[in-house]
Design a protein around this motif. Structure first.
Motif, short mmCIF file in Angstrom:
data_model
loop_
_atom_site.label_atom_id
_atom_site.label_comp_id
_atom_site.label_asym_id
_atom_site.label_seq_id
_atom_site.Cartn_x
_atom_site.Cartn_y
_atom_site.Cartn_z
N GLU A 456 1.03 -1.03 0.04
CA GLU A 456 -0.11 -0.12 -0.03
C GLU A 456 0.86 1.33 -0.19
O GLU A 456 1.79 1.44 0.76
CB GLU A 456 -0.82 -0.05 1.32
CG GLU A 456 -2.07 1.04 1.40
CD GLU A 456 -2.79 1.22 2.67
OE1 GLU A 456 -3.40 2.00 2.80
OE2 GLU A 456 -2.51 0.24 3.46
N LEU A 457 0.71 2.21 -0.85
CA LEU A 457 1.33 3.52 -0.87
C LEU A 457 0.78 4.32 -0.22
O LEU A 457 -0.28 4.64 0.26
CB LEU A 457 1.13 4.06 -2.38
CG LEU A 457 1.84 5.10 -2.94
CD1 LEU A 457 3.61 4.80 -2.63
CD2 LEU A 457 1.67 5.49 -4.41
N MET A 458 1.89 5.10 0.63
CA MET A 458 1.50 5.97 1.84
C MET A 458 2.11 7.38 1.48
O MET A 458 2.66 7.40 0.50
CB MET A 458 2.19 5.42 2.86
CG MET A 458 1.78 4.04 3.61
SD MET A 458 0.13 3.59 4.23
CE MET A 458 0.21 4.63 5.64
N ASN A 509 9.96 11.27 -14.98
CA ASN A 509 8.41 11.58 -14.44
C ASN A 509 8.33 11.09 -12.90
O ASN A 509 8.16 10.05 -12.71
CB ASN A 509 7.56 11.13 -15.32
CG ASN A 509 6.02 11.91 -14.98
OD1 ASN A 509 5.79 12.03 -14.00
ND2 ASN A 509 5.18 11.83 -16.12
N LEU A 510 8.60 11.96 -12.00
CA LEU A 510 8.44 11.72 -10.55
C LEU A 510 7.06 11.21 -10.19
O LEU A 510 6.85 10.95 -8.90
CB LEU A 510 8.82 12.77 -9.78
CG LEU A 510 10.66 12.78 -10.27
CD1 LEU A 510 11.15 14.19 -9.37
CD2 LEU A 510 11.30 11.69 -9.44
N SER A 511 5.88 11.45 -10.90
CA SER A 511 4.59 11.24 -10.43
C SER A 511 4.25 9.69 -10.86
O SER A 511 3.03 9.58 -10.82
CB SER A 511 3.66 12.07 -11.26
OG SER A 511 4.28 13.43 -10.82
N GLY A 540 0.17 10.43 -1.17
CA GLY A 540 0.41 9.09 -1.50
C GLY A 540 -0.58 8.32 -2.02
O GLY A 540 -0.85 7.02 -2.27
N ARG A 541 -1.61 9.25 -2.88
CA ARG A 541 -2.73 8.59 -3.42
C ARG A 541 -2.55 8.47 -4.85
O ARG A 541 -2.07 9.11 -5.57
CB ARG A 541 -4.05 9.52 -3.21
CG ARG A 541 -4.43 9.41 -1.88
CD ARG A 541 -4.72 8.10 -1.05
NE ARG A 541 -5.82 7.59 -1.51
CZ ARG A 541 -6.22 6.38 -1.15
NH1 ARG A 541 -5.64 5.85 -0.25
NH2 ARG A 541 -7.20 5.61 -1.72
N LEU A 542 -2.81 7.30 -5.58
CA LEU A 542 -2.91 7.12 -6.82
C LEU A 542 -4.09 8.01 -7.28
O LEU A 542 -5.13 7.76 -6.70
CB LEU A 542 -3.10 5.52 -7.32
CG LEU A 542 -1.96 4.59 -6.64
CD1 LEU A 542 -2.47 3.22 -7.32
CD2 LEU A 542 -0.82 4.97 -7.59
#
Ligand SMILES: *[C@@H]1O[C@H](CO)[C@@H](O)[C@H](O)[C@H]1NC(C)=O
Ligand SMILES: *[C@@H]1O[C@H](CO)[C@@H](O)[C@H](O)[C@H]1NC(C)=O
Ligand SMILES: *[C@@H]1O[C@H](CO)[C@@H](O)[C@H](O)[C@H]1NC(C)=O
Ligand SMILES: *[C@@H]1O[C@H](CO)[C@@H](O)[C@H](O)[C@H]1NC(C)=O
Ligand SMILES: *[C@@H]1O[C@H](CO)[C@@H](O)[C@H](O)[C@H]1NC(C)=O
Ligand SMILES: *[C@@H]1O[C@H](CO)[C@@H](O)[C@H](O)[C@H]1NC(C)=O
Length: 665
Positions: A456-458, A509-511, A540-542
């Protein structure tokens, strides 16, 4: 005043909940800042407490130290958990590079000086009830006494050793001559270190920084408490001294974060997995194989042609089939399993040879072939054939022609030939904000899959470590009704058996972070495609991952005009696991390599190479990925392995932001 005390406690109590997230590297800096602030707040609290005499004041001081000590301890614990690499192991690495070694030893000595003093402080805390009033004071005076034994002096030394002398360097100077930079470059160049540490060079630089920052933090807190003690025990105000000390600490932190951010921006982010260690290759555990694809095979010339004639030579047969046993042939044919497929590239052999068939479930046909000349393949350690050898002689004649033994490559699809690669997508659970954190090859139901690990991305690119899991593989059987060749999987064939070697990244592209991967067949090659999704770093949200995702790849082929893909060939490859030396990456992006048979001389062409490395490729600590790749590793003269690699997310940009935030504060 009560409110103040409460606030300190409240901030301190915040820490455990933050700790779950802390496993993420970048949080360490924030954590250190937090503890530093907690120390500063302690001043206010102690100042404002009513005190009945020196002993009482001392007790209260000690209680404060104890709290800060707890934080530092937990910081240290989490740091040691993820740090397989210690300064001691680095020193062992550098036994030959005296310049680096010398600097490292300085760092080690200074670290241990601070550690010793810090332990002493902790001991006092533990026995605070029984402490004489004068003991603490003496300790305090010793720590902040001007001179070479003072902590301030030691800290300056430590800082200069690791981050360079900022007085001499201007603010934008390049940091390449600092120890931090040199160690990071060295790390990047020496796979041995990466094998132990299991992360990319950029992660290494950060880890080293954290180690030093922790030491500085410890020393800083000792000094703060030393001044505090002296002041509380009525030795003076020390206003100027304290201001100076804090300023120096700030200056050093500023400078070291600046150096860190430069080093990180310039350091590699690729992580690949080393071999499991000498003689530790285990089939099905660390590697797997494509089997019985273009395998060495001995057949009598008489059986190769339509008419059982032996008018020509073996090499007349470049693509043929075995046409059954020629009448009267009581040799290999009929005794050993026949090749029920196509035979390629046949060539002549000695007239008389012995063949040692492989026993058991081996995917080899023969352990070795012994002609009059040098052996093909190798004998087992016993020196004997584990089964009974069979003799083949070419003494048979057909009319006037002598029929030779031929050595061909057998391509026999069937239940013993695993040569399938999954083509279906593998995606992280992006709707639950999960991203890819690791990768490995697995062979399931005879099909090779690229299996992904997700987490999970935080906020700020952290990963919730307790959410890490391997995505289930789409484990279909080749015989399932809805499963089709070149749609669900690819079957290697003589004219479609290349693996493209690429590193697919999000570029600058850091996003973008990796949320999926798959193989496709492109120009008859297996070609990696990687899915990237757009995310917001602070939260940290997609961001709408269904819509904001792209598949990236390298579509170059051998015939592309601009940057044609280059062939990477194996020369006389021996069995991949037979190498005494550990594998090194041997491929570059935009290349390809074909699956082929091992060397006839070294292995009787019994294996299909390269092998497939199936170890997991997961950087520690867990990070989002900015890319995935497939590469070839090995040693010249061996088949080597195809293996996945990962590119860790680029945190250097975030660090720059952090710096500007610090400035803004
Ligand atoms: C570096 O920057 C600081 C303030 O940002 C300044 O005081 C100092 O003079 C600069 N040093 C050099 C060598 O430019
Ligand atoms: C020390 O500080 C207190 C208040 O913080 C102040 O009242 C006192 O005058 C100071 N003493 C000296 C010697 O500076
Ligand atoms: C061969 O494979 C079968 C089934 O996979 C297994 O039961 C047997 O033990 C294997 N034999 C050897 C010699 O490895
Ligand atoms: C981390 O993941 C675990 C397991 O999925 C979950 O229970 C927990 O709530 C997550 N923590 C945070 C802070 O989201
Ligand atoms: C990064 O990629 C996303 C998604 O493809 C795109 O919307 C965005 O404009 C890109 N940003 C940069 C700086 O290239
Ligand atoms: C450290 O950096 C902060 C923010 O950039 C700045 O306010 C502070 O003055 C700096 N301290 C020193 C001693 O350079």
């Amino acid at each position: 005043m009560r409110l103040k005390v409460f606030m300190v406690f409240a901030t301190i109590l915040l820490i455990p909940s933050a700790r779950g997230v802390i496993n993420e590297a970048m949080e360490a800096i924030e954590m250190i800042r937090f503890v530093t602030n907690a120390i500063l707040k302690t001043w206010d609290v102690v100042e404002s407490l009513p005190a009945n005499g020196i002993h009482d004041k001392q007790q209260q001081l000690m209680n404060r130290i104890e709290e800060v000590d707890d934080h530092i301890r937990s910081l240290e614990q989490m740091e040691s958990l993820r740090a397989a690499l210690t300064i001691e192991t680095l020193i062992r690495e550098f036994h030959q590079q005296s310049a680096l070694l010398h600097k490292l030893n300085v760092v080690k000595d200074l670290t241990s000086i601070v550690k010793t003093r810090y332990t002493q402080l902790s001991d006092y805390v533990q026995h605070k009830g029984a402490l004489e009033a004068g003991t603490l004071l003496k300790f305090a005076e010793w720590n902040v006494d001007p001179g070479t034994s003072s902590l301030a002096f030691q800290l300056d030394l430590l800082h200069v050793s690791l981050f360079g002398d900022e007085e001499q360097a201007d603010n934008n100077s390049d940091s390449s001559n600092t120890l931090l930079s040199q160690l990071t470059i060295n790390y990047e160049e020496s796979p041995d270190q990466m094998c132990v540490a299991k992360h990319s060079a950029q992660q290494f630089a950060f880890q080293l920084f954290t180690k030093a920052a922790l030491t500085e933090l410890k020393a800083y807190s000792i000094m703060e408490f030393s001044w505090m003690t002296q002041r509380e025990l009525g030795k003076g105000n020390f206003t100027q001294e304290i201001a100076l000390m804090r300023q120096n600490y700030q200056r050093r932190m500023n400078a070291s974060v600046r150096v860190l951010s430069q080093v990180m921006a310039g350091s590699g982010r690729v992580y690949w997995r080393c071999d499991p260690g000498k003689k530790k290759h285990v089939s099905g555990e660390t590697y797997d194989q494509v089997t019985q694809f273009l395998q060495g095979y001995v057949e009598n010339e008489a059986n190769l042609g339509e008419d059982q004639s032996c008018r020509g030579t073996c090499s007349d047969y470049q693509e043929t089939r075995s046409n059954g046993c020629y009448k009267g042939d009581e040799q290999l044919c009929g005794k050993l399993p026949k090749c029920n497929g196509k035979l390629y590239n046949c060539g002549g052999m000695d007239s008389e040879l012995q063949v040692c068939p492989s026993g058991g479930n081996s995917s080899r046909r023969y352990d070795y072939i012994q002609p009059d000349g040098p052996i093909l393949g190798r004998k087992s350690s016993s020196g004997k054939c584990e089964t009974a050898t069979e003799t083949a002689s070419s003494s048979s004649y057909y009319l006037f022609w002598r029929c030779s033994n031929c050595f061909c490559l057998c391509d026999e699809p069937g239940p013993l030939s695993d040569r399938f690669f999954n083509l279906r997508d593998s995606l992280s659970d992006f709707m639950a904000n999960k991203v890819v954190t690791g990768v490995r090859f697995v062979k399931i139901n005879r099909v090779f899959h690229l299996q992904l690990q997700q987490g999970e991305l935080m906020p700020r690119g952290a990963i919730n470590v307790s959410s890490l899991e391997w995505l289930a593989v789409d484990a279909y059987h080749l015989t399932d009704v809805d499963v089709r060749n070149d749609y669900d999987y690819h079957t290697l064939t003589i004219d479609s058996r290349a693996m493209d070697l690429d590193e697919i990244t999000s570029g600058s592209n850091l996003s973008l972070v990796v949320t999926g991967a798959r193989f496709r067949v492109w120009g008859k090659h297996l070609n990696l495609e990687v899915r990237f999704s757009y995310f917001d770093l602070p939260t940290g949200r997609l961001v709408e991952p269904k819509r904001n995702s792209v598949w990236l790849d390298n579509s170059n082929t051998e015939t592309t005009g601009e940057k044609p893909r280059q062939a990477l060939d194996l020369t006389e490859p021996d069995v991949s696991t037979a190498s005494e030396q550990t594998s090194m990456p041997l491929s570059k992006s935009n290349q390809f390599m074909k699956f082929t048979s091992s060397s006839k001389m070294k292995d009787a062409a019994q294996s299909t190479v390269p092998f497939i490395d199936i170890q997991e490729v997961v950087p520690h600590p867990a990070v989002p990925l900015a890319g995935l790749g497939i590469y070839h590793k090995g040693r010249p003269g061996f088949g080597g392995f195809f293996a996945p690699k990962v590119v860790t997310y680029d945190y250097s940009q975030y660090l720059k932001e952090l710096q500007s935030q610090v400035k803004a504060n």
